[in-house]
Design an enzyme around this catalytic site. Structure first.
Site, PDB file in Angstrom:
ATOM      1  N   TYR A  98       1.433 -13.080  -2.833  1.00 18.87           N
ATOM      2  CA  TYR A  98       2.477 -12.164  -2.400  1.00 18.87           C
ATOM      3  C   TYR A  98       2.616 -12.336  -0.883  1.00 18.87           C
ATOM      4  O   TYR A  98       1.606 -12.356  -0.165  1.00 18.87           O
ATOM      5  CB  TYR A  98       2.062 -10.735  -2.754  1.00 18.87           C
ATOM      6  CG  TYR A  98       3.084  -9.723  -2.348  1.00 18.87           C
ATOM      7  CD1 TYR A  98       4.266  -9.593  -3.068  1.00 18.87           C
ATOM      8  CD2 TYR A  98       2.898  -8.913  -1.246  1.00 18.87           C
ATOM      9  CE1 TYR A  98       5.225  -8.676  -2.694  1.00 18.87           C
ATOM     10  CE2 TYR A  98       3.850  -7.993  -0.862  1.00 18.87           C
ATOM     11  CZ  TYR A  98       5.014  -7.884  -1.590  1.00 18.87           C
ATOM     12  OH  TYR A  98       5.957  -6.987  -1.209  1.00 18.87           O
ATOM     13  N   LYS A 196       5.202  -1.379  -8.828  1.00 19.05           N
ATOM     14  CA  LYS A 196       5.768  -2.301  -9.811  1.00 19.05           C
ATOM     15  C   LYS A 196       5.617  -1.740 -11.228  1.00 19.05           C
ATOM     16  O   LYS A 196       6.175  -0.697 -11.518  1.00 19.05           O
ATOM     17  CB  LYS A 196       5.111  -3.680  -9.644  1.00 19.05           C
ATOM     18  CG  LYS A 196       5.012  -4.153  -8.177  1.00 19.05           C
ATOM     19  CD  LYS A 196       6.358  -4.373  -7.512  1.00 19.05           C
ATOM     20  CE  LYS A 196       6.283  -4.517  -5.992  1.00 19.05           C
ATOM     21  NZ  LYS A 196       5.347  -5.507  -5.486  1.00 19.05           N
TER      22      LYS A 196
HETATM   23  C1  LIG Z   1       4.643  -5.831  -4.349  1.00  9.98           C
HETATM   24  C2  LIG Z   1       3.369  -6.549  -4.394  1.00  9.98           C
HETATM   25  C3  LIG Z   1       2.360  -6.287  -3.463  1.00  9.98           C
HETATM   26  C4  LIG Z   1       2.544  -5.327  -2.309  1.00  9.98           C
HETATM   27  O1  LIG Z   1       2.753  -4.036  -2.733  1.00  9.98           O
HETATM   28  P1  LIG Z   1       3.655  -2.951  -1.951  1.00  9.98           P
HETATM   29  O2  LIG Z   1       3.562  -1.767  -2.819  1.00  9.98           O
HETATM   30  O3  LIG Z   1       5.034  -3.525  -1.836  1.00  9.98           O
HETATM   31  O4  LIG Z   1       3.023  -2.784  -0.605  1.00  9.98           O
HETATM   32  C5  LIG Z   1       1.157  -6.963  -3.590  1.00  9.98           C
HETATM   33  N1  LIG Z   1       0.961  -7.866  -4.579  1.00  9.98           N
HETATM   34  C6  LIG Z   1       1.921  -8.144  -5.486  1.00  9.98           C
HETATM   35  C7  LIG Z   1       1.642  -9.156  -6.548  1.00  9.98           C
HETATM   36  C8  LIG Z   1       3.150  -7.505  -5.429  1.00  9.98           C
HETATM   37  O5  LIG Z   1       4.090  -7.813  -6.322  1.00  9.98           O
END
Ligand SMILES: *Cc1c(COP(=O)(O)O)cnc(C)c1O
Length: 379
Positions: A98, A196
């Protein structure tokens, strides 16, 4: 209990005071004390809040850990994780991370941490990293990766790390605990962006760390309180609400992603489709072993490069062009110009994050509508 029951009941008793079936949202920063230093379990909401505690209890159980800590974002969780590694430490991490995690590791470098980014989907690379005399203090893995959906063999990577007394942390955001439980495969820490799949409705930002042992949980509770990146109680409530339907949603995401991947894989304008559920995907057999299904994320490289990708996203009607993933609605992302813009172009191109690459977060709409949308956009 089976998954769909656990998601609704595990660690979620009705409120003992009122019988409320949902946890009350405690919108308070502080708690009255009966005498100095004597409180009813909570003293200040950065340190602890009952709604956050309810979420942390559930997350700990779902990942099979000793407990969990919730954070204001996935990256806040990652920053608390990396805080525990002082100058002189060595962190080995996947090279298809990420992008925000990669930025955070760049910050760790400026603090004197050695960071090696390698393709962990090839176990030989992990073995090579461990063969150096300098000890690896943390192995940080993401599987499946973002946006290339590479798969790392967690069991084998953990075995290598164990032999060198190295901690293993796994970003389990793409799979969710419904599809993959890294602690059960021997990892020490699981990281989530609850923004997510766990939240699931694109209405909050949140993160979490889940720990295999109580000792690690307590150590990181200190870091959580010290770093201070905690989520508000309303966001904690929303993640808990999302978790109730996680099983239903993930099943629908997986079924729809399978349809989308099959459609793209056969389409003449698609150069390659990246989905661990496709038998020709290099990580397919590992994914089949360590995951219960292949998830809702599909990437594809379109013939004609950037102009072709631009034309497709302009024509899509149901897939919204937006960053993020894991919500009920389908999203499309152009990694090179959006989420992964901060990755140096030569690194991006070498890895395959090209102008023609699009990443789809396949939602839970009717799969026929999603495939039709893609068909007309590609026509
Ligand atoms: C979105 C995401 C993050 C970071 O998370 P946030 O809530 O946006 O700070 C870390 N790892 C993965 C795989 C992600 O999809």
């Amino acid at each position: 209990m089976r998954w769909d029951t656990r998601l609704i009941h595990e660690g979620q008793e009705p409120d003992p005071l009122t019988g409320s079936v949902n946890p009350p949202v405690y919108l308070t920063s502080t708690y009255a004390q009966s005498s100095p230093g004597t409180a009813k379990g909570f003293v200040y909401s950065r340190t602890g809040n009952p709604t956050r505690a309810a979420l942390e209890r559930v997350l700990g159980k779902l990942e099979g850990g000793a407990g969990a800590l919730a954070f204001a974002s996935g990256l806040s969780a990652a920053s608390a994780l990396f805080m525990a590694y002082p100058s002189g430490s060595r962190i080995v991490a996947g090279d298809d991370l990420y992008a925000g995690t990669r930025r955070l590791l760049d910050v760790a470098r400026t603090h004197g941490v050695r960071v090696d980014l390698i393709d962990t989907s090839e176990l030989a690379n992990v073995r090579r990293a461990f063969s150096e005399p300098r000890k690896v203090d943390l192995l940080y893995l993401e599987t499946p990766t973002n946006p290339l959906l590479k798969v790392t063999d967690l069991k084998s990577a953990v075995a290598l790390a164990r032999a060198h007394r190295t901690r293993v942390a796994v970003d389990n955001t793409f799979a969710s605990p419904v599809l993959q439980r890294p602690l059960g495969l021997g990892a020490d820490i699981v990281l989530h962006s609850t923004t997510k799949y766990l939240g699931g409705h694109s209405d909050l930002i949140g993160g979490a760390l889940v720990f295999r042992t109580r000792a690690m949980l307590e150590k990181y509770r200190w870091y959580q309180n010290t770093q201070g990146g905690i989520p508000g109680p309303l966001d904690c409530f929303l993640v808990l609400r999302g978790i109730h339907t996680l099983g239903l949603r993930v099943r629908a995401h997986c079924a729809n992603a399978r349809r989308v991947a099959a459609f793209l894989d056969r389409h003449p304008k698609v150069a390659r489709t990246l989905y661990p559920g496709l038998p020709e995907h290099p990580g397919h057999s590992v994914a089949r072993r360590q995951m219960d299904d292949y998830g809702g994320m599909v990437s594809a490289e379109f013939r004609g490069g950037l102009p072709a990708a631009r034309r497709i996203v302009r024509r899509l009607k149901i897939f919204t062009l937006a960053e993020s993933l894991g919500g009920v609605e389908s999203l499309v992302n152009h990694p090179a110009l959006m989420t992964h813009r901060s990755v140096p172009i030569e690194v991006r191109e070498a890895q395959g994050i090209t102008g023609g690459l699009l990443r789809f977060s396949v939602g839970v709409e009717d799969a026929d509508d999603l495939v039709e949308d893609l068909r007309q956009a590609l026509a």
